[in-house]
Design a protein around this motif. Structure first.
Motif, mmCIF file in Angstrom:
data_model
loop_
_atom_site.group_PDB
_atom_site.id
_atom_site.type_symbol
_atom_site.label_atom_id
_atom_site.label_comp_id
_atom_site.label_asym_id
_atom_site.label_seq_id
_atom_site.Cartn_x
_atom_site.Cartn_y
_atom_site.Cartn_z
ATOM 1 N N PHE A 423 0.812 -1.221 0.000
ATOM 2 C CA PHE A 423 0.000 0.000 0.000
ATOM 3 C C PHE A 423 0.847 1.274 0.000
ATOM 4 C CE2 PHE A 423 -3.032 -3.102 1.584
ATOM 5 C CZ PHE A 423 -4.205 -2.723 0.946
ATOM 6 N N GLY A 425 1.928 3.015 -2.346
ATOM 7 C CA GLY A 425 1.487 3.985 -3.343
ATOM 8 C C GLY A 425 0.162 4.637 -3.031
ATOM 9 N N CYS A 426 -0.567 4.140 -2.051
ATOM 10 C CA CYS A 426 -1.875 4.728 -1.690
ATOM 11 C C CYS A 426 -1.966 4.767 -0.169
ATOM 12 C CB CYS A 426 -3.030 3.943 -2.308
ATOM 13 S SG CYS A 426 -2.848 2.145 -2.221
ATOM 14 N N ARG A 428 -3.295 6.922 1.912
ATOM 15 C CA ARG A 428 -4.556 7.265 2.566
ATOM 16 C C ARG A 428 -5.454 6.030 2.711
ATOM 17 N NH1 ARG A 428 -8.520 12.063 0.527
ATOM 18 N NH2 ARG A 428 -8.704 10.726 -1.307
ATOM 19 N N ILE A 429 -5.500 5.201 1.665
ATOM 20 C CA ILE A 429 -6.291 3.964 1.750
ATOM 21 C C ILE A 429 -5.735 3.058 2.843
ATOM 22 C CG2 ILE A 429 -6.961 1.880 0.506
ATOM 23 C CD1 ILE A 429 -8.434 4.374 -0.378
ATOM 24 N N ILE A 503 -13.862 7.032 3.829
ATOM 25 C CA ILE A 503 -13.542 7.242 2.414
ATOM 26 C C ILE A 503 -14.456 8.294 1.798
ATOM 27 C CG2 ILE A 503 -13.605 6.146 0.144
ATOM 28 C CD1 ILE A 503 -12.521 3.613 1.405
ATOM 29 N N ARG A 507 -13.221 12.401 0.709
ATOM 30 C CA ARG A 507 -13.127 12.613 -0.739
ATOM 31 C C ARG A 507 -12.999 14.115 -1.025
ATOM 32 N NH1 ARG A 507 -17.867 9.820 -3.691
ATOM 33 N NH2 ARG A 507 -16.823 8.020 -2.761
ATOM 34 N N PHE A 511 -4.806 14.615 1.397
ATOM 35 C CA PHE A 511 -4.581 13.245 1.851
ATOM 36 C C PHE A 511 -4.210 13.195 3.325
ATOM 37 C CE2 PHE A 511 -3.667 10.809 -2.338
ATOM 38 C CZ PHE A 511 -4.902 11.220 -2.813
#
Length: 570
Positions: A423, A425-426, A428-429, A503, A507, A511
């Motif tokens: 994870f 690269g992402c 926040r997820i 999530i 939006r 981040f």
């Protein structure tokens, strides 16, 4: 009196057999208990009144019998004779004796008693076997009985260990038993196999009636195979010792079925049960397992985790405190448990203090240095710890290769590290997933402090392995029953709700929050250079603190009286 007793037994042996159902209920007040082969019987034993038991009408094709007796937690003694000798009697909650029958023998007698001050409710059954069936405990060299069909059980907080004596091949009445340790050919006892079975009682069921009812499903070979879980198969070359993870407050029944693959026959040992706790203990007994300190700790932890589950990403510093608390608290608890003998309540308090220090340190590190990757590495490792724990709990834990500590910890660490790498690269997820899953799992741990659930063993098994050097050999099966399905549904609902809410709410937002120290420094410089800013006229923090201290001092100074106190000038 001895002659009179023998006459009574002979008269009973001459009467026709008793017919009826699979169970019989009676008391032992008459001083003589009568049993039938393959029939369960409930009865009560009292300390001042030892009882004689008789088994009549034994078929001629029966080579040996196993008579077993069970109680919940009070000991009962079963003996071949009234004189109790170590090699002719056994005492415990699950005990049995093997009767090797002589030619033309159709009746057996034995003696039952208890030394407990309170009456003991028992259940007993005699089981018959032919000359082709293996004899459980027939090659006993470790325990007191000559032929010992019993399973010896020991437990502590970490593991429950069962031991049993090797079996021997069956033989006909009036013949000599096969030798135990002469040769390892196909016609010796070395061809026998041992299937170890585990059976879970309903969760939170500590009743005597429930235990004795479920023990009936673990006494005979067909019922054992139909109802229990086969954990492992041992050969005659393996050590007859098996370890399991202790499930404190959860009733578990163990049994061993010895098989002769050449003759396709089998026989069952005497089943043994445990709750991994004591019914007679004053503190921490089976009825009151949860400590007050544990309930307070995990309740507060769950409240913070529930907040993190739904609002963790928005309140970034609070989440960092939560992650730092888990990191430091876990390592500190393992350290002081392995190195000291401090009591559990003190350890829990020290763990809470150390965890709080760890949380504050991580927040302070973010505020001063603002290294996002370092913080997200900690967040990802905590999620990786949970994911790796779930993998071993559900799929990998009982594989033989992972009984080696080196293989286990390397694999566990690789899975844990893989999560933040995947994870990266992402971020926040990754952060939102951690908030939802870890925060909601804290609620599961809080449930376990009040009501038993197997889901707590997801992380407890890893903790036990870190604390105990012998836990690597234990099988970590747990029951999965109604309570667990309900709590699993609650865990899933909280996790999905928290992740979805965060999530949607985040939006279109940044981040992560900006570096706090840089913001503070920029704001301070702005105040210094902009005299039109009202905050420019606010005194520095040090002057404000001195002013407050001066005001507090004035409250304790004696009030000066009014009027002129200096002399008038002439």
């Amino acid at each position: 009196m001895g002659l009179l007793r023998l006459l009574v037994l002979a008269m009973l042996a001459s009467k026709p057999g008793v017919t009826g159902g699979a169970e019989a209920v009676g008391n032992a007040s008459e001083g003589l208990l009568e049993f039938s082969v393959g029939k369960f019987r409930y009865f009560e034993l009292n300390r001042p009144f030892p009882e004689d038991a008789i088994l009549r009408h034994i078929s001629s094709n029966v080579s040996f019998l196993i008579f077993q007796i069970h109680s919940q937690y009070q000991n009962t003694t079963i003996s071949f004779s009234k004189t109790l000798l170590p090699n002719t009697s056994g005492t415990g909650t699950d005990k049995g004796l093997v009767f090797i029958l002589r030619p033309e023998q159709s009746m057996c007698t034995l003696y039952l008693q208890t030394l407990d001050a309170e009456p003991v409710q028992n259940m007993a059954i005699p089981l018959s076997y032919s000359e082709r069936d293996p004899i459980p405990g027939g090659c006993n060299l470790e325990f007191d009985l000559d032929i010992d069909p019993n399973i010896y059980l020991e437990y502590n907080f970490f593991e429950t260990t069962i031991k049993f004596a090797p079996a021997n091949l069956g033989y006909a009445r009036g013949t000599n038993p096969p030798p135990c340790d002469i040769g390892m050919e196909r016609d010796s006892r070395w061809r026998l196999l041992y299937d170890v079975y585990q059976y879970f009682l309903p969760e939170n069921d500590l009743t005597e009636e429930g235990l004795l009812k479920h023990l009936q499903r673990m006494a005979e070979v067909p019922q054992v195979k139909a109802n229990a879980i086969k954990v492992v198969t041992l050969t005659a070359n393996d050590k007859t010792t098996v370890s399991f993870s202790s499930l404190r407050g959860q009733g578990v029944i163990y049994n061993v079925v010895v098989r002769d693959p050449f003759l396709n026959t089998s026989a069952a040992y005497v089943p043994a049960h445990t709750y991994a706790c004591s019914f007679a203990a004053v503190e921490g007994n089976c009825s009151s397992l949860g400590r007050v300190s544990t309930k307070v700790f995990f309740t507060l932890f769950a409240l913070l985790g529930l907040f993190i589950c739904f609002f963790g990403h928005r309140f970034w510093k609070t989440e960092l405190f939560f992650i730092g608390f888990i990191f430091m608290g876990l390592f500190f608890y393992i350290l002081i448990t392995r190195l000291t003998l401090i009591k559990y309540d003190v350890r829990l308090i020290l763990t809470a203090v150390a965890g709080s220090v760890g949380g504050i340190f991580l927040v302070a590190a973010w505020w001063r240095f603002g290294i996002l990757l370092l913080c997200m590495l900690c967040v990802g490792l905590v999620l990786g710890f949970l994911v790796s724990s779930v993998m071993f709990f559900a799929f990998l834990g009982n594989l033989k290769i992972f009984h080696d500590d080196g293989v286990f910890w390397v694999t566990f660490s690789c899975i844990a590290v893989l999560i933040p790498v995947v994870f990266m690269g992402c971020l926040r997820i990754l952060n939102i997933l951690t908030c939802g899953l870890i925060g909601s799992y804290s609620v599961v741990l809080a449930f376990d402090s009040y009501l038993y659930t197997s889901l707590s063993h997801i992380t407890l098994n890893v903790l036990k392995r870190a604390l105990n050097m012998d836990f690597h050999r234990a099988f970590t099966n747990v029951p999965f029953q109604t309570n667990d399905f309900i709590i699993l549904a609650v865990w899933g609902m909280l996790a999905v709700s928290g992740i979805t809410l965060q999530i949607r709410r985040e939006r279109g937002r940044p981040f992560f929050p900006p570096h706090p120290y840089k913001l503070w420094k920029r704001e301070r410089e702005r105040r210094v250079t902009n005299i039109l800013d009202p905050s420019y006229h606010i005194p520095p923090l040090r002057e404000r603190l001195y002013g407050r201290i001066a005001q507090i001092k004035e409250l304790f100074q004696k009030e000066q009286p009014a009027g002129e106190r200096t002399p008038l000038l002439l």
